[in-house]
Design an enzyme around this catalytic site. Structure first.
Site, mmCIF file in Angstrom:
data_model
loop_
_atom_site.group_PDB
_atom_site.id
_atom_site.type_symbol
_atom_site.label_atom_id
_atom_site.label_comp_id
_atom_site.label_asym_id
_atom_site.label_seq_id
_atom_site.Cartn_x
_atom_site.Cartn_y
_atom_site.Cartn_z
ATOM 1 N N PHE A 36 13.666 4.669 10.628
ATOM 2 C CA PHE A 36 12.363 4.153 10.233
ATOM 3 C C PHE A 36 11.405 5.324 10.062
ATOM 4 O O PHE A 36 11.135 6.052 11.010
ATOM 5 C CB PHE A 36 11.826 3.159 11.258
ATOM 6 C CG PHE A 36 10.613 2.452 10.770
ATOM 7 C CD1 PHE A 36 10.731 1.353 9.925
ATOM 8 C CD2 PHE A 36 9.344 2.885 11.124
ATOM 9 C CE1 PHE A 36 9.596 0.706 9.435
ATOM 10 C CE2 PHE A 36 8.205 2.238 10.651
ATOM 11 C CZ PHE A 36 8.336 1.152 9.803
ATOM 12 N N VAL A 37 10.914 5.503 8.844
ATOM 13 C CA VAL A 37 10.098 6.679 8.547
ATOM 14 C C VAL A 37 8.645 6.303 8.280
ATOM 15 O O VAL A 37 8.342 5.178 7.870
ATOM 16 C CB VAL A 37 10.664 7.476 7.347
ATOM 17 C CG1 VAL A 37 12.003 8.087 7.695
ATOM 18 C CG2 VAL A 37 10.779 6.603 6.101
ATOM 19 N N ASP B 129 15.015 -0.302 0.863
ATOM 20 C CA ASP B 129 15.775 -0.459 2.099
ATOM 21 C C ASP B 129 16.878 -1.495 1.817
ATOM 22 O O ASP B 129 17.928 -1.165 1.290
ATOM 23 C CB ASP B 129 14.766 -0.908 3.163
ATOM 24 C CG ASP B 129 15.315 -0.964 4.562
ATOM 25 O OD1 ASP B 129 16.155 -0.142 4.910
ATOM 26 O OD2 ASP B 129 14.883 -1.838 5.338
ATOM 27 N N LYS C 22 0.818 -1.191 0.000
ATOM 28 C CA LYS C 22 0.000 0.000 0.000
ATOM 29 C C LYS C 22 0.866 1.261 0.000
ATOM 30 O O LYS C 22 0.392 2.348 -0.266
ATOM 31 C CB LYS C 22 -0.876 0.009 1.267
ATOM 32 C CG LYS C 22 -1.760 -1.192 1.429
ATOM 33 C CD LYS C 22 -2.430 -1.191 2.814
ATOM 34 C CE LYS C 22 -3.117 -2.503 3.041
ATOM 35 N NZ LYS C 22 -3.517 -2.658 4.467
ATOM 36 N N GLY C 23 2.133 1.087 0.352
ATOM 37 C CA GLY C 23 2.989 2.241 0.637
ATOM 38 C C GLY C 23 3.136 3.240 -0.489
ATOM 39 O O GLY C 23 3.293 4.431 -0.245
ATOM 40 N N ASP D 112 3.705 3.428 6.540
ATOM 41 C CA ASP D 112 3.000 3.193 7.800
ATOM 42 C C ASP D 112 3.926 2.690 8.898
ATOM 43 O O ASP D 112 5.025 2.215 8.648
ATOM 44 C CB ASP D 112 1.908 2.137 7.596
ATOM 45 C CG ASP D 112 2.492 0.722 7.487
ATOM 46 O OD1 ASP D 112 3.420 0.535 6.680
ATOM 47 O OD2 ASP D 112 2.046 -0.173 8.226
ATOM 48 N N GLU E 204 7.673 2.463 -6.288
ATOM 49 C CA GLU E 204 7.912 1.931 -4.942
ATOM 50 C C GLU E 204 8.032 3.088 -3.948
ATOM 51 O O GLU E 204 8.508 4.172 -4.292
ATOM 52 C CB GLU E 204 9.187 1.076 -4.983
ATOM 53 C CG GLU E 204 9.694 0.541 -3.663
ATOM 54 C CD GLU E 204 8.756 -0.459 -2.972
ATOM 55 O OE1 GLU E 204 7.603 -0.091 -2.718
ATOM 56 O OE2 GLU E 204 9.218 -1.561 -2.642
ATOM 57 N N ASP E 205 7.612 2.849 -2.722
ATOM 58 C CA ASP E 205 7.699 3.910 -1.716
ATOM 59 C C ASP E 205 9.139 4.099 -1.232
ATOM 60 O O ASP E 205 9.682 5.197 -1.237
ATOM 61 C CB ASP E 205 6.752 3.635 -0.529
ATOM 62 C CG ASP E 205 6.918 2.233 0.069
ATOM 63 O OD1 ASP E 205 7.782 1.463 -0.408
ATOM 64 O OD2 ASP E 205 6.184 1.904 1.020
ATOM 65 N N ARG F 102 -0.139 6.612 7.434
ATOM 66 C CA ARG F 102 -0.002 6.697 5.971
ATOM 67 C C ARG F 102 -0.489 8.038 5.427
ATOM 68 O O ARG F 102 -0.034 8.495 4.384
ATOM 69 C CB ARG F 102 -0.819 5.592 5.298
ATOM 70 C CG ARG F 102 -0.264 4.195 5.470
ATOM 71 C CD ARG F 102 -0.944 3.244 4.488
ATOM 72 N NE ARG F 102 -0.830 1.857 4.882
ATOM 73 C CZ ARG F 102 0.230 1.081 4.642
ATOM 74 N NH1 ARG F 102 1.262 1.566 4.021
ATOM 75 N NH2 ARG F 102 0.243 -0.177 5.033
ATOM 76 N N LYS G 292 17.264 4.208 1.048
ATOM 77 C CA LYS G 292 18.165 4.121 2.211
ATOM 78 C C LYS G 292 19.385 3.320 1.788
ATOM 79 O O LYS G 292 19.464 2.118 2.051
ATOM 80 C CB LYS G 292 17.476 3.363 3.355
ATOM 81 C CG LYS G 292 16.492 4.151 4.166
ATOM 82 C CD LYS G 292 16.190 3.372 5.451
ATOM 83 C CE LYS G 292 14.735 3.322 5.740
ATOM 84 N NZ LYS G 292 14.381 2.468 6.881
HETATM 85 P P1 5GP Z 1 13.358 -3.901 1.332
HETATM 86 O O1 5GP Z 1 12.933 -5.212 0.728
HETATM 87 O O2 5GP Z 1 14.009 -2.960 0.351
HETATM 88 O O3 5GP Z 1 14.192 -4.105 2.561
HETATM 89 O O4 5GP Z 1 12.075 -3.258 1.906
HETATM 90 C C1 5GP Z 1 11.189 -2.508 1.190
HETATM 91 C C2 5GP Z 1 9.896 -2.368 1.953
HETATM 92 O O5 5GP Z 1 10.121 -2.335 3.389
HETATM 93 C C3 5GP Z 1 9.224 -1.066 1.627
HETATM 94 O O6 5GP Z 1 8.381 -1.198 0.507
HETATM 95 C C4 5GP Z 1 8.465 -0.767 2.898
HETATM 96 O O7 5GP Z 1 7.217 -1.436 2.869
HETATM 97 C C5 5GP Z 1 9.312 -1.371 3.998
HETATM 98 N N1 5GP Z 1 10.184 -0.351 4.619
HETATM 99 C C6 5GP Z 1 11.517 -0.250 4.525
HETATM 100 N N2 5GP Z 1 11.979 0.806 5.225
HETATM 101 C C7 5GP Z 1 10.884 1.400 5.771
HETATM 102 C C8 5GP Z 1 10.699 2.569 6.589
HETATM 103 O O8 5GP Z 1 11.618 3.295 6.984
HETATM 104 N N3 5GP Z 1 9.420 2.851 6.940
HETATM 105 C C9 5GP Z 1 8.348 2.105 6.544
HETATM 106 N N4 5GP Z 1 7.147 2.490 6.946
HETATM 107 N N5 5GP Z 1 8.495 1.000 5.763
HETATM 108 C C10 5GP Z 1 9.751 0.663 5.379
#
Ligand code: 5GP
Length: 188
Positions: free
Chosen positions: A159-160, A110, A50-51, A166, A106-107, A172, A138
């Site tokens: 963590f944002v 990470d 949903k992000g 969310d 993508e939001d 959100r 990040k």
């Molecule tokens: P990745 O697979 O790149 O580690 O994670 C991506 C997903 O992790 C993002 O789409 C999001 O849903 C979640 N995520 C990663 N960092 C954050 C953050 O700082 N805040 C929030 N709310 N979600 C995050």
């Protein structure tokens, strides 16, 4: 700084990382860049629920092309705020992406594990092209190298929440991006 009618107080949030104005300015730039890059094309934007909902809905208003829009939903298994790389597709796109110019929206990126899974998954379906637009990045958290074609902002390892992101399904609807006060407890 919280918007009208919002029930949480400013004390809940420690730091506003990106204001609504900053975000809108940058999203507009990305929309204009995409309009330029895809000038003769009709790209398909795929938002990751949903992000990415807020980023996608603002972004497409700045894109002056005959685009189409679809959504996918993924579950990434891990503890609380930590991604594990085990990604499950909960909802797929509704139409074929074969022969399409696809832009994944993508939001935040990470570890990069979610996006890596999705890129492999989509590439196997033979799109003409596949690019990624991420609002937040990040880089210090990356576990796998992933190419991001459009990035809104690089942010530190915090963590944002807000602007679609969310914590436990809350926050959100904030029009800005903020770091939670109890970041040390919720993050890693
Ligand atoms: P990745 O697979 O790149 O580690 O994670 C991506 C997903 O992790 C993002 O789409 C999001 O849903 C979640 N995520 C990663 N960092 C954050 C953050 O700082 N805040 C929030 N709310 N979600 C995050």
């Amino acid at each position: 700084m919280a918007g009208p009618g919002m029930r949480w107080s400013e004390n809940t949030l420690v730091e506003i990382l990106l204001t609504a104005d900053q975000i809108q300015r940058r999203v507009r730039e990305i929309g204009e860049q995409i309009s330029f890059d895809y000038a003769t094309k009709k790209p398909l934007f795929i938002g990751i629920l949903k992000g990415a909902c807020m980023f996608l809905s603002d972004l497409i208003r700045y894109v002056s092309l005959p685009i189409s829009v679809d959504f996918i939903a993924v579950a990434s298994y891990g503890v609380e705020t930590e991604s594990s790389g085990h990604v499950q597709l909960l909802k797929d796109v509704e139409s074929s992406i074969e022969d399409k110019d696809v832009v994944i929206i993508e939001d935040i990126v990470d570890t990069g594990l979610t996006l890596t899974y999705l890129i492999h998954n989509f590439e196997s379906r033979n799109p003409v092209s596949l690019k990624v637009a991420a609002l937040l990045n990040k880089p210090s958290r990356r576990q796998v190298d992933v190419k991001l074609d459009y990035v809104g902002f690089e942010i530190p390892d915090k963590f944002v929440v807000g602007y679609g992101l969310d914590y436990a399904q809350t926050y959100r609807n904030l029009p800005y991006v903020a770091v939670l006060k109890n970041d040390l407890e919720v993050a890693i």
